[in-house]
Motif scaffolding. Sequence first.
Motif, mmCIF file in Angstrom:
data_model
loop_
_atom_site.group_PDB
_atom_site.id
_atom_site.type_symbol
_atom_site.label_atom_id
_atom_site.label_comp_id
_atom_site.label_asym_id
_atom_site.label_seq_id
_atom_site.Cartn_x
_atom_site.Cartn_y
_atom_site.Cartn_z
ATOM 1 N N PRO A 371 10.104 8.284 -64.017
ATOM 2 C CA PRO A 371 11.343 8.711 -63.367
ATOM 3 C C PRO A 371 11.938 7.650 -62.443
ATOM 4 C CG PRO A 371 9.448 9.878 -62.449
ATOM 5 C CD PRO A 371 8.968 9.164 -63.669
ATOM 6 N N ILE A 372 11.097 6.812 -61.853
ATOM 7 C CA ILE A 372 11.617 5.760 -60.979
ATOM 8 C C ILE A 372 12.400 4.744 -61.798
ATOM 9 C CG2 ILE A 372 10.944 3.823 -59.507
ATOM 10 C CD1 ILE A 372 8.599 5.568 -58.521
ATOM 11 N N ILE A 373 11.845 4.311 -62.924
ATOM 12 C CA ILE A 373 12.550 3.366 -63.799
ATOM 13 C C ILE A 373 13.840 3.983 -64.317
ATOM 14 C CG2 ILE A 373 12.442 2.190 -66.044
ATOM 15 C CD1 ILE A 373 9.429 1.774 -65.506
ATOM 16 N N ASP A 374 13.766 5.250 -64.762
ATOM 17 C CA ASP A 374 14.969 5.920 -65.262
ATOM 18 C C ASP A 374 16.057 5.967 -64.198
ATOM 19 O OD1 ASP A 374 14.147 6.458 -67.844
ATOM 20 O OD2 ASP A 374 13.231 8.366 -67.328
ATOM 21 N N THR A 375 15.668 6.292 -62.973
ATOM 22 C CA THR A 375 16.641 6.372 -61.883
ATOM 23 C C THR A 375 17.278 5.020 -61.618
ATOM 24 O OG1 THR A 375 15.421 8.201 -60.861
ATOM 25 C CG2 THR A 375 16.946 6.982 -59.454
ATOM 26 N N LEU A 376 16.462 3.972 -61.551
ATOM 27 C CA LEU A 376 16.994 2.627 -61.302
ATOM 28 C C LEU A 376 17.925 2.185 -62.421
ATOM 29 C CD1 LEU A 376 13.770 0.911 -59.914
ATOM 30 C CD2 LEU A 376 15.863 1.418 -58.628
ATOM 31 N N GLU A 387 23.050 1.438 -54.252
ATOM 32 C CA GLU A 387 22.222 2.647 -54.264
ATOM 33 C C GLU A 387 20.880 2.375 -54.938
ATOM 34 O OE1 GLU A 387 25.364 2.480 -54.946
ATOM 35 O OE2 GLU A 387 26.479 4.121 -54.022
ATOM 36 N N ALA A 388 20.906 1.550 -56.010
ATOM 37 C CA ALA A 388 19.662 1.184 -56.691
ATOM 38 C C ALA A 388 18.760 0.378 -55.759
ATOM 39 C CB ALA A 388 19.974 0.393 -57.954
ATOM 40 N N LYS A 389 19.341 -0.550 -55.013
ATOM 41 C CA LYS A 389 18.563 -1.345 -54.058
ATOM 42 C C LYS A 389 17.943 -0.462 -52.981
ATOM 43 C CE LYS A 389 21.024 -5.794 -54.280
ATOM 44 N NZ LYS A 389 21.816 -6.759 -53.496
ATOM 45 N N ALA A 390 18.744 0.475 -52.478
ATOM 46 C CA ALA A 390 18.246 1.359 -51.416
ATOM 47 C C ALA A 390 17.080 2.201 -51.923
ATOM 48 C CB ALA A 390 19.382 2.248 -50.912
ATOM 49 N N TYR A 391 17.218 2.728 -53.134
ATOM 50 C CA TYR A 391 16.146 3.556 -53.693
ATOM 51 C C TYR A 391 14.887 2.724 -53.920
ATOM 52 C CZ TYR A 391 13.605 6.643 -56.879
ATOM 53 O OH TYR A 391 12.641 7.415 -57.466
ATOM 54 N N LEU A 392 15.031 1.535 -54.494
ATOM 55 C CA LEU A 392 13.887 0.666 -54.749
ATOM 56 C C LEU A 392 13.208 0.284 -53.436
ATOM 57 C CD1 LEU A 392 12.107 -1.028 -56.574
ATOM 58 C CD2 LEU A 392 13.883 -2.793 -56.593
ATOM 59 N N ASN A 393 14.005 -0.046 -52.431
ATOM 60 C CA ASN A 393 13.461 -0.390 -51.115
ATOM 61 C C ASN A 393 12.640 0.759 -50.554
ATOM 62 O OD1 ASN A 393 13.294 -2.549 -49.347
ATOM 63 N ND2 ASN A 393 15.504 -2.649 -49.028
ATOM 64 N N ASN A 394 13.151 1.981 -50.747
ATOM 65 C CA ASN A 394 12.475 3.170 -50.237
ATOM 66 C C ASN A 394 11.134 3.394 -50.938
ATOM 67 O OD1 ASN A 394 12.241 5.369 -48.579
ATOM 68 N ND2 ASN A 394 13.805 6.600 -49.595
ATOM 69 N N GLU A 445 9.589 -6.576 -60.853
ATOM 70 C CA GLU A 445 10.571 -7.097 -61.809
ATOM 71 C C GLU A 445 11.969 -6.581 -61.479
ATOM 72 O OE1 GLU A 445 9.798 -7.341 -65.914
ATOM 73 O OE2 GLU A 445 7.679 -7.885 -65.697
ATOM 74 N N PHE A 446 12.043 -5.342 -60.991
ATOM 75 C CA PHE A 446 13.345 -4.819 -60.571
ATOM 76 C C PHE A 446 13.839 -5.520 -59.306
ATOM 77 C CE2 PHE A 446 12.775 -1.255 -63.489
ATOM 78 C CZ PHE A 446 14.081 -1.040 -63.897
ATOM 79 N N VAL A 447 12.938 -5.971 -58.464
ATOM 80 C CA VAL A 447 13.339 -6.774 -57.300
ATOM 81 C C VAL A 447 14.061 -8.029 -57.773
ATOM 82 C CG1 VAL A 447 12.451 -8.212 -55.429
ATOM 83 C CG2 VAL A 447 11.573 -5.894 -55.739
ATOM 84 N N ALA A 448 13.551 -8.620 -58.847
ATOM 85 C CA ALA A 448 14.214 -9.801 -59.411
ATOM 86 C C ALA A 448 15.535 -9.425 -60.061
ATOM 87 C CB ALA A 448 13.287 -10.472 -60.428
ATOM 88 N N ILE A 449 15.543 -8.331 -60.815
ATOM 89 C CA ILE A 449 16.764 -7.898 -61.500
ATOM 90 C C ILE A 449 17.886 -7.630 -60.506
ATOM 91 C CG2 ILE A 449 17.772 -5.998 -62.836
ATOM 92 C CD1 ILE A 449 15.021 -5.766 -64.258
ATOM 93 N N LEU A 450 17.534 -7.006 -59.364
ATOM 94 C CA LEU A 450 18.544 -6.642 -58.364
ATOM 95 C C LEU A 450 18.751 -7.736 -57.319
ATOM 96 C CD1 LEU A 450 17.516 -2.903 -57.947
ATOM 97 C CD2 LEU A 450 19.663 -3.755 -58.910
ATOM 98 N N ASP A 451 18.109 -8.881 -57.534
ATOM 99 C CA ASP A 451 18.332 -10.061 -56.692
ATOM 100 C C ASP A 451 18.027 -9.781 -55.219
ATOM 101 O OD1 ASP A 451 18.950 -12.759 -56.561
ATOM 102 O OD2 ASP A 451 21.060 -12.399 -56.058
#
Length: 585
Positions: A371-376, A387-394, A445-451
């Motif tokens: 669900p985390i990957i789907d949400t991002l 919003e994606a950055k905020a969720y990933l950070n959280n 990897e999402f940290v890299a994707i979202l820079d």
Amino acid sequence: MDINPMIVKEYLESLNEKDELNRIFPMLLEAMGFEILTKPTEYLGLQEYGKDIIAIGKDTDGIKKRFYFELKGGDDRNITEKKFHSRDGISNSLLNSRYKKFISAYPKFEKLNLIIVVVHNGIVKGNVQSLMEEMFVELSTDEISFERWDISRLTKLFNENLFGAYLLVDEETTRLFNRTLVNLNSSDGISNDFVKLINYLFTKYDWASPKRGFPKKWKLQFESFKLISFIIYTEAKKSNNFETAKKYLTHSILRFWLWILKNKLENDKKVMGYFMQSFLFYYKVLAEYFNRTIDVAFLKDGLFSEHGGRYEQVGYAMRTFEYLQYYCFVLNVNRHIDSKFNYDNAKLHLVKLINSNSVSARPLLDMHSIPIIDTLLLLIKFDAKEEAKAYLNNVLAHIKWGKENHDRLPDASNSIENVVKFIITGEKSVFYSDSTSPLLAVLMEFVAILDMEDVYYGMKKFINSNNIELGIFVPHHGLNSVSRDLIKDEENDLEEQLFSKSVLDGYQSQLKLKTINIENIDFNEELSFKDFKDKIKRKMDEFEYNYRTDNAQFPFLKDLAHIYFRTPYFPDKWRAIDFQHNTKS
């Protein structure tokens, strides 16, 4: 098998598409002994309009006659005055069927008396009944008469001649189905009897591509499948337990698709027609589930149960991630099938759901990566990068907090029992696994994707200082794989494994946050953010696969299989993201 007539009536009323009535009604006629000369859609739009089905059969007086059946399903199933008089309405259909001849080579066809029947799985509204009766009288002769088969008549005919006589009638099917209904709400999972029942439907006969027509036995199997799904839904609805309907029907639809893959039928239009009917019903059940629950889920901590006691320390998060992954699935289905899909509204609702339930960012199991990957991915698709950055950070903050305060990462063995024991006793089970974190590897990897450069350096320090190994599951089946010789399940290809069990044929691909400096002979040199992004880009083709499910235009079904069988997403799920623009390439 005796089926409650009310269930049969509700099932027939649920056939919302005309095509659904077109498919099942000829089966009823055949069961009643009719000889069908033409079937639905063969003459739609031609001069024989008004004769959806032409058949020869015995009337209630025992005399053989011609029958012209005009089917009105879908939006036309309830006959109103407007629909009666419309251009394609009952009035014109009756005139066409009465005066436009149909030529057939059937012996003495023209000499047989004719009965013209209006068939609709609904009711007559207003004063249409009298209008129709008047028209029947005006158009009738000694050789030509008219009838109307509405939902009440159809219920009786289907129950006596088809459902009760041909569907769910063999001893094994009846036994398994009755046991399923008895135990429907007795456990959190689905019963073994139901699993056996669905398997039995798809293994009772061997599939052989028909040279002519479509095998009647498989038509009956598909209709049995649809009827079982509808009854499960009806019984679950009676007890106001849509969670049960969701679980059982998810298993059913995945088993149907597995059968299609095993028999290589994803390009067979007739088989896919039946599957589409079943999938759309499943989708409508999910839609009803969320329509009933989403307002509560949008409240602050709406998915929290006040009656859960101490279990809610775990239960709230488990319930939220379960809810979130199916909600994301429905959004993805909507994106694919709705040309008018509102991306802005979908973004607002998804953000509201995760913000209303704080535990949506507190994974307990590694499988919560789904669900985390789907949400991002959805937030990125919705152009909601912040919003994606905020969720990933959280999510990352919760993972760090769990490790620093309780020496715990999400359990990589995905055992809720391990988590419950740890929370209650403060001690990890020997089976609790968190030395390697596939979830954290994906998130990096999402940290890299979202820079997110600053986040990268903070997380890199945390990961390296705690000696956390990062690994991502990669199947052996990739197009560029050099490990195919390690595949253990040789009877099933990757997709067939995905739709039948948790996929284990693969390896952990390590993701290191350090690099090797050959000049200084340093094997643990710090990896810069730029070098980290370049490393991820080089992994883009580490796993690629040509999915038949994608080619059949059902890519979202793979997500459902990952959810149900608890298989982590393969890296091609997120590595198709364009690093520069953060959109699906």
